[in-house]
Design an enzyme around this catalytic site. Structure first.
Site, PDB file in Angstrom:
ATOM      1  N   ARG A 135     -14.043  -8.285  -1.078  1.00 27.68           N
ATOM      2  CA  ARG A 135     -13.213  -7.954  -0.249  1.00 27.68           C
ATOM      3  C   ARG A 135     -12.755  -6.382   0.516  1.00 27.68           C
ATOM      4  O   ARG A 135     -12.450  -5.598  -1.117  1.00 27.68           O
ATOM      5  CB  ARG A 135     -12.364  -9.151   0.733  1.00 27.68           C
ATOM      6  CG  ARG A 135     -11.708  -8.457   1.543  1.00 27.68           C
ATOM      7  CD  ARG A 135      -9.948  -7.612   1.772  1.00 27.68           C
ATOM      8  NE  ARG A 135      -9.291  -7.687   2.689  1.00 27.68           N
ATOM      9  CZ  ARG A 135      -8.121  -6.317   3.393  1.00 27.68           C
ATOM     10  NH1 ARG A 135      -8.258  -5.866   1.718  1.00 27.68           N
ATOM     11  NH2 ARG A 135      -7.261  -6.490   4.252  1.00 27.68           N
ATOM     12  N   VAL A 136     -12.864  -5.086   0.845  1.00 29.20           N
ATOM     13  CA  VAL A 136     -12.498  -4.211   0.975  1.00 29.20           C
ATOM     14  C   VAL A 136     -11.499  -4.528   2.858  1.00 29.20           C
ATOM     15  O   VAL A 136     -11.986  -4.451   3.713  1.00 29.20           O
ATOM     16  CB  VAL A 136     -14.239  -3.258   1.241  1.00 29.20           C
ATOM     17  CG1 VAL A 136     -13.436  -1.257   1.518  1.00 29.20           C
ATOM     18  CG2 VAL A 136     -14.717  -3.027   0.258  1.00 29.20           C
ATOM     19  N   GLY A 137     -10.258  -3.603   3.494  1.00 29.93           N
ATOM     20  CA  GLY A 137      -9.833  -3.235   3.696  1.00 29.93           C
ATOM     21  C   GLY A 137      -9.725  -2.237   4.388  1.00 29.93           C
ATOM     22  O   GLY A 137     -10.909  -1.648   4.262  1.00 29.93           O
ATOM     23  N   ASP A 138      -8.602  -1.579   5.230  1.00 34.89           N
ATOM     24  CA  ASP A 138      -9.303  -0.343   5.530  1.00 34.89           C
ATOM     25  C   ASP A 138      -8.547   0.700   5.094  1.00 34.89           C
ATOM     26  O   ASP A 138      -9.367   1.816   6.018  1.00 34.89           O
ATOM     27  CB  ASP A 138      -7.431  -0.523   7.041  1.00 34.89           C
ATOM     28  CG  ASP A 138      -6.399  -0.368   6.461  1.00 34.89           C
ATOM     29  OD1 ASP A 138      -6.130  -1.339   5.316  1.00 34.89           O
ATOM     30  OD2 ASP A 138      -5.397   0.040   7.088  1.00 34.89           O
ATOM     31  N   GLY A 146      -5.560  -5.131   7.056  1.00 35.07           N
ATOM     32  CA  GLY A 146      -6.706  -4.423   6.839  1.00 35.07           C
ATOM     33  C   GLY A 146      -7.672  -4.774   7.747  1.00 35.07           C
ATOM     34  O   GLY A 146      -8.360  -3.728   8.572  1.00 35.07           O
ATOM     35  N   THR A 200       1.097  -0.936   0.475  1.00 34.89           N
ATOM     36  CA  THR A 200      -0.107   0.205   0.036  1.00 34.89           C
ATOM     37  C   THR A 200       0.654   1.357  -0.186  1.00 34.89           C
ATOM     38  O   THR A 200       2.090   1.487   0.734  1.00 34.89           O
ATOM     39  CB  THR A 200      -0.831   0.151   0.864  1.00 34.89           C
ATOM     40  OG1 THR A 200      -1.742  -1.107   1.311  1.00 34.89           O
ATOM     41  CG2 THR A 200      -1.547   1.710   1.283  1.00 34.89           C
ATOM     42  N   THR A 206      -0.695   1.174   6.624  1.00 36.27           N
ATOM     43  CA  THR A 206      -0.355   0.068   6.114  1.00 36.27           C
ATOM     44  C   THR A 206      -0.396  -1.594   6.953  1.00 36.27           C
ATOM     45  O   THR A 206       0.562  -0.806   8.046  1.00 36.27           O
ATOM     46  CB  THR A 206       0.581  -0.300   5.385  1.00 36.27           C
ATOM     47  OG1 THR A 206       1.135  -1.244   4.085  1.00 36.27           O
ATOM     48  CG2 THR A 206       1.572   0.436   5.518  1.00 36.27           C
ATOM     49  N   GLY A 207      -1.025  -1.970   6.425  1.00 38.73           N
ATOM     50  CA  GLY A 207      -1.322  -3.734   7.323  1.00 38.73           C
ATOM     51  C   GLY A 207      -1.932  -4.437   7.149  1.00 38.73           C
ATOM     52  O   GLY A 207      -2.760  -4.360   6.166  1.00 38.73           O
TER      53      GLY A 207
HETATM   54  N1  ASP Z   1      -4.259  -2.576   4.447  1.00 36.76           N
HETATM   55  C1  ASP Z   1      -4.346  -2.752   3.222  1.00 36.76           C
HETATM   56  C2  ASP Z   1      -5.077  -3.974   3.251  1.00 36.76           C
HETATM   57  O1  ASP Z   1      -5.644  -4.362   4.044  1.00 36.76           O
HETATM   58  C3  ASP Z   1      -2.688  -3.676   3.355  1.00 36.76           C
HETATM   59  C4  ASP Z   1      -2.039  -3.380   2.862  1.00 36.76           C
HETATM   60  O2  ASP Z   1      -1.938  -2.462   3.630  1.00 36.76           O
HETATM   61  O3  ASP Z   1      -1.132  -3.244   2.063  1.00 36.76           O
HETATM   62  O4  ASP Z   1      -6.132  -3.579   2.222  1.00 36.76           O
END
Ligand code: ASP
Length: 351
Positions: free
Chosen positions: A242-245, A269, A214, A266-267
């Site tokens: 799926r949708v992340g953070d 999600g 990210t 970033t992490g």
């Molecule tokens: N946080 C992002 C997600 O979960 C992934 C990432 O940080 O690369 O979609």
């Protein structure tokens, strides 16, 4: 006597710079994802390529802020460059879903008035961060998803591309590995993707690096406005829409002048959503924590739930903070009084 004079002189020499130190007129920080990134996992060429790319993104933000441009423009300029760069998991070079598609998420928030815009699951808009900004500035909504989000982006004149534009061999190989590990079938190669072995223009995959690629940016401009933006392809082999953070305001992205913070994360999600990472950092800062302490406390909290990752934070004094629970995070900062500095591994002192 001489000794006393020397001590007094030394005290003055130490005190003067501290007392006279002005905060920077503007300040800017970026990340390109956190994860298992160790010295052994990147070749010298790959290490250099990431540092060069981060520096380019910092310079793009600096060019805007230096001439008195807005934090919003700086964040967008830097993120668009990283979206175009296949090294990162955002825009071109994004990871694939289990169905073999690139579905892109992004968000931006303006700390001046706490307006925000987000998109999720885009498949044809070249720059998802520009779409997020358009949602904020040109629609009555905060979050648009899927086809509707792309349709809206096209309607406000944002560049549309064939979904195969986002394809990279490296990420396709990552999908193959992930699906194999999960015992899931491999979908057909996307229409329009180059034939296997034809995609050599893109950099070779780092061998052992396991990371979230990210990208994000936080900025303080000369008017005192704080802005945060984040863009991602999400997680490899994600399923079911799926949708992340990242596009969840308060989870992966948040900014508030009133609370004195801008945050991009970033992490993992799912865990960053459950910990409300970005908003919580701002809440901690509003009640007196400094950015570094607040950032570290919050990534540790997400880790306690089971999620690794990292954050970048900017405060109203233009002090950037970086915190992570991983062995590395691609990152960098630049300010009116400090040159561009980039780092990859957690143990690098600066930034
Ligand atoms: N946080 C992002 C997600 O979960 C992934 C990432 O940080 O690369 O979609």
């Amino acid at each position: 006597m001489i000794l006393r004079a020397l001590i007094a002189a030394a005290a003055v020499a130490l005190a003067v710079p501290a007392a006279a130190q002005e905060p920077p007129r503007w300040s800017f920080a970026i990340h390109g994802g956190a994860g298992v990134i160790e010295r052994a996992s990147l070749s010298p060429e790959q290490d250099l390529a990431y540092r060069a790319s981060l520096t380019r993104a910092l310079e793009a933000g600096k060019a805007v802020l230096e001439r008195g441009g807005s934090a919003l423009d700086a964040v967008q300029a830097a993120i668009q460059l990283m979206e175009d760069d296949p090294l990162f998991n955002a825009g071109r070079g994004a990871v694939f879903t289990a169905a073999g598609r690139n579905e892109l998420d992004a968000a931006v928030m303006n700390g001046r008035d706490r307006t925000a815009g987000a998109v999720a699951g885009l498949t044809t808009t070249r720059h998802p961060i520009a779409a997020a900004r358009a949602v904020m500035e040109q629609s009555p909504h905060v979050m648009l998803i899927g086809e509707g989000g792309d349709t809206f982006a096209a309607s406000v004149g944002l560049e549309q591309v064939d979904p195969s534009y986002f394809f990279s061999e490296r990420r396709w190989q990552g999908l193959e590995r992930a699906l194999e590990a999960q015992g899931l079938p491999l979908p057909a190669r996307p229409a329009g993707a180059p034939a296997p072995g034809m995609a050599s223009a893109l950099p070779a995959p780092p061998l052992n690096e396991r990371k979230f690629g990210t990208v994000g940016a936080v900025a303080l401009d000369q008017s005192g406005t704080l802005v945060a933006g984040t863009s991602t392809g999400g997680m490899t082999a994600k399923r079911w829409g799926r949708v992340g953070d990242v596009p969840v305001i308060g989870a992966g992205t948040y900014a508030s002048n009133a609370e004195g913070c801008a945050v991009s994360a970033t992490g993992d999600g799912e865990f960053y959503i459950r910990a409300s990472v970005a908003r919580d950092i701002c809440a901690r800062m509003a009640t007196g924590a400094d950015a570094q302490t607040a950032a570290q406390a919050e990534v540790d909290d997400a880790l306690a739930l089971g999620g690794t990752g990292g954050v970048i934070v900017m405060d109203t004094q233009g002090r950037p903070a970086f915190a992570m629970t991983t062995s590395g995070m691609y990152r960098g900062s630049v300010a009116s009084d400090a040159p561009a500095t980039v780092a990859i591994y957690a143990d690098e002192a600066r930034p």
